[in-house]
Design a protein around this motif. Structure first.
Motif, PDB file in Angstrom:
ATOM      1  N   GLU A  39       0.842  -1.208   0.000  1.00 23.77           N
ATOM      2  CA  GLU A  39       0.000   0.000   0.000  1.00 23.77           C
ATOM      3  C   GLU A  39       0.869   1.247   0.000  1.00 23.77           C
ATOM      4  OE1 GLU A  39      -3.914  -1.871   2.305  1.00 23.77           O
ATOM      5  OE2 GLU A  39      -2.479  -0.635   3.391  1.00 23.77           O
ATOM      6  N   GLN A  77       2.858   8.251  -7.462  1.00 22.32           N
ATOM      7  CA  GLN A  77       3.319   9.642  -7.552  1.00 22.32           C
ATOM      8  C   GLN A  77       4.554   9.753  -8.439  1.00 22.32           C
ATOM      9  OE1 GLN A  77       2.012  12.407  -7.104  1.00 22.32           O
ATOM     10  NE2 GLN A  77       2.878  13.635  -5.453  1.00 22.32           N
ATOM     11  N   GLN A 125      -3.025   8.480   0.144  1.00 18.23           N
ATOM     12  CA  GLN A 125      -3.262   7.054   0.405  1.00 18.23           C
ATOM     13  C   GLN A 125      -3.843   6.837   1.801  1.00 18.23           C
ATOM     14  OE1 GLN A 125      -3.671   4.535  -1.376  1.00 18.23           O
ATOM     15  NE2 GLN A 125      -2.110   2.954  -1.166  1.00 18.23           N
ATOM     16  N   GLU A 168      -0.066   7.427 -13.462  1.00 23.78           N
ATOM     17  CA  GLU A 168      -0.292   7.097 -12.063  1.00 23.78           C
ATOM     18  C   GLU A 168      -1.335   5.993 -11.917  1.00 23.78           C
ATOM     19  OE1 GLU A 168      -1.477  10.312  -9.533  1.00 23.78           O
ATOM     20  OE2 GLU A 168      -1.659   8.992  -7.801  1.00 23.78           O
ATOM     21  N   ALA A 177       1.425  12.170  -1.900  1.00 25.77           N
ATOM     22  CA  ALA A 177       1.243  10.756  -2.204  1.00 25.77           C
ATOM     23  C   ALA A 177       0.857   9.977  -0.947  1.00 25.77           C
ATOM     24  CB  ALA A 177       2.522  10.182  -2.806  1.00 25.77           C
ATOM     25  N   GLU A 184       2.257   1.548  -3.532  1.00 21.88           N
ATOM     26  CA  GLU A 184       1.244   2.031  -4.464  1.00 21.88           C
ATOM     27  C   GLU A 184       1.189   3.551  -4.446  1.00 21.88           C
ATOM     28  OE1 GLU A 184      -2.677   0.410  -3.798  1.00 21.88           O
ATOM     29  OE2 GLU A 184      -3.601   2.006  -4.976  1.00 21.88           O
ATOM     30  N   ALA A 185       1.214   4.115  -3.241  1.00 20.29           N
ATOM     31  CA  ALA A 185       1.152   5.575  -3.130  1.00 20.29           C
ATOM     32  C   ALA A 185       2.412   6.211  -3.699  1.00 20.29           C
ATOM     33  CB  ALA A 185       0.971   5.965  -1.669  1.00 20.29           C
ATOM     34  N   LEU A 186       3.567   5.721  -3.288  1.00 18.43           N
ATOM     35  CA  LEU A 186       4.823   6.348  -3.689  1.00 18.43           C
ATOM     36  C   LEU A 186       5.062   6.213  -5.192  1.00 18.43           C
ATOM     37  CD1 LEU A 186       7.193   5.248  -0.776  1.00 18.43           C
ATOM     38  CD2 LEU A 186       6.196   7.499  -1.174  1.00 18.43           C
ATOM     39  N   ARG A 220      -5.300  15.187  -1.432  1.00 11.49           N
ATOM     40  CA  ARG A 220      -4.198  15.551  -2.318  1.00 11.49           C
ATOM     41  C   ARG A 220      -4.320  17.002  -2.759  1.00 11.49           C
ATOM     42  NH1 ARG A 220      -1.980  10.652  -5.908  1.00 11.49           N
ATOM     43  NH2 ARG A 220      -0.586  12.355  -6.467  1.00 11.49           N
ATOM     44  N   ASN A 235      -2.477   1.408   8.725  1.00 10.36           N
ATOM     45  CA  ASN A 235      -1.279   0.930   8.039  1.00 10.36           C
ATOM     46  C   ASN A 235      -0.084   1.494   8.799  1.00 10.36           C
ATOM     47  OD1 ASN A 235       1.033   0.861   6.355  1.00 10.36           O
ATOM     48  ND2 ASN A 235      -0.267   0.559   4.562  1.00 10.36           N
ATOM     49  N   ARG A 289      -0.454   2.390 -10.238  1.00  5.30           N
ATOM     50  CA  ARG A 289      -1.121   1.961  -9.007  1.00  5.30           C
ATOM     51  C   ARG A 289      -1.833   0.637  -9.223  1.00  5.30           C
ATOM     52  NH1 ARG A 289      -3.099   6.850  -5.236  1.00  5.30           N
ATOM     53  NH2 ARG A 289      -3.652   5.001  -4.029  1.00  5.30           N
TER      54      ARG A 289
END
Lengths: 231, 231
Positions: free
Chosen positions: A88, A96, B96, A203, B92, A91-93, B207, B151, A207
DNA sequence: ACTGCTATTATTGTCGACAATCTAGCCCGT
DNA sequence: ACGGGCTAGATTGTCGACAATAATAGCAGT
């Protein structure tokens, strides 16, 4: 190769221990959860405990070891839950990095990515695409995009802080048949989006690409936890 | 209060130095870019250099100091570019956390968030909402969401690794008139999305919220760099 | 006056020893 | 036989000193 700007030529003892310990952990020479006794390791690397503790601290910041006060350090051992958490985060990093890379990647970098994917395709076709090399190549693709995002902080967080951890927990899950082809296609779509300078799409695709890998893990771990409860 | 699970009661010397040094840096007692000489600091904290080096390494992993081999440590000093990179990372990560929190936040946490925003509104209205408290409150909102994302890795990366760095570089930019009201509204919208369990919207709003702050910084730094070139 | 080299000083890197804490095994009482 | 406390061993935390490297100041030469 590894670091961003020209790394200093001088290499301290703690540096050497850091790399050696890292490979020892990633190669499995030190098992997950294993206790890391400072006197033992110091003997093993032929140094005193000072540089060793230094290296342990840096490994801690790379999340390869966990330390508890007065109880020492252990090799990290991720639960299924924690592994999903890692994806997770990725996915975010990486979402971006893909978005930013679409704005900032150079023509040369685009060309290099294309050649890289061609190499992957060949590797897969002649079935030399056995796990080890393919994985390295896969991460290579992801990290080149991180570099192209021109955000040093994002790059470091991904490729320095979490690189080895990803390597360590990657071996076990990405071996489903047909997945290499599928992953290659996803990579090509991402590259297309980068070439089109379509950050939003890049993106989205990145993701989803990572989410797919995460789902595979979630299934596998669900199965294995079932086995545990059954046995 | 600070850490996730019940922190061990035992506090080592390095721990104390870590907190003291952190506050010294964030409060500005140690200026950005200032050289951190180990003998000086050791005397200052009344310990030997051992625990001090330990603390420095941890500060390095929290990106509050930068270390170069054989040249020692300095307090971090972010360029405008690096500060923007930090906000791109936050965008980012926090996007998330908002998405995940929408799926996983509890009713109780929702209630706490609502009360927190009510407090903020009161603070702003009676103009006690001067910078310091408002900023703390703002970060509080963001971090509760990070916690609600369930998380631990995301939470740590945000609230442990980058918290103090954000505190350090927040003071200088968020003082535009009318911004508090606007920010509060954005926070309320995010909370609405969480309550609706609308992860996609929560991420989008979060965001955009952070991107707004980033734009303000980009403008300010553009102005100041203009001044530099003019003078 | 300025540049380049040299010697001195200061700072970081490393080490071995001591103190505090934790772990494990043993003994004793119930 | 079982559990609790105690002792002994090992491990981590801390310290001061030495070695190696970098920074600085002074000097000489042009």
């Amino acid at each position: 190769m590894t670091d961003s700007v020209a790394a200093a030529a001088t290499t301290t003892l703690a540096d050497r221990i850091l790399t050696d310990l890292t490979t020892a952990i990633v190669e499995g020479d030190l098992a997950p959860g294993e206790k890391l006794r400072e006197p033992d390791l110091a003997r093993r690397f032929g140094t005193s405990r000072g540089p060793l503790r230094d290296a342990l601290r840096r490994l801690e910041s790379r999340r390869l070891v966990v330390t508890t006060p007065n109880a020492g350090a252990r090799v990290v051992s991720l639960s299924a839950e924690q592994l999903i958490a890692l994806y997770e985060l990725r996915e975010a990093l990486e979402g971006q990095t893909a978005r930013l890379a679409a704005e900032r990647i150079s023509e040369q970098e685009l060309g290099e990515l294309e050649r890289l994917l061609d190499t992957h395709e060949q590797e897969i076709e002649r079935r030399h695409g056995r796990e080890y090399f393919r994985q390295q190549g896969d991460l290579d693709f992801h990290f080149r995009i991180a570099r192209a995002s021109a955000n040093a902080l994002l790059y470091d967080t991904l490729c320095v802080d979490h690189y080895q951890l990803m390597r360590l927990y990657r071996t076990k899950f990405s071996n489903r048949v047909g997945r290499p082809h599928r992953a290659l296609t996803e990579h090509r779509r991402i590259l297309d989006a980068l070439r089109d300078r379509d950050g939003e799409l890049a993106e989205f695709l990145m993701r989803r690409h990572i989410r797919t890998a995460r789902s595979a893990i979630a299934e596998t771990s669900a199965v294995s936890s079932n086995k545990e409860t059954t046995s």
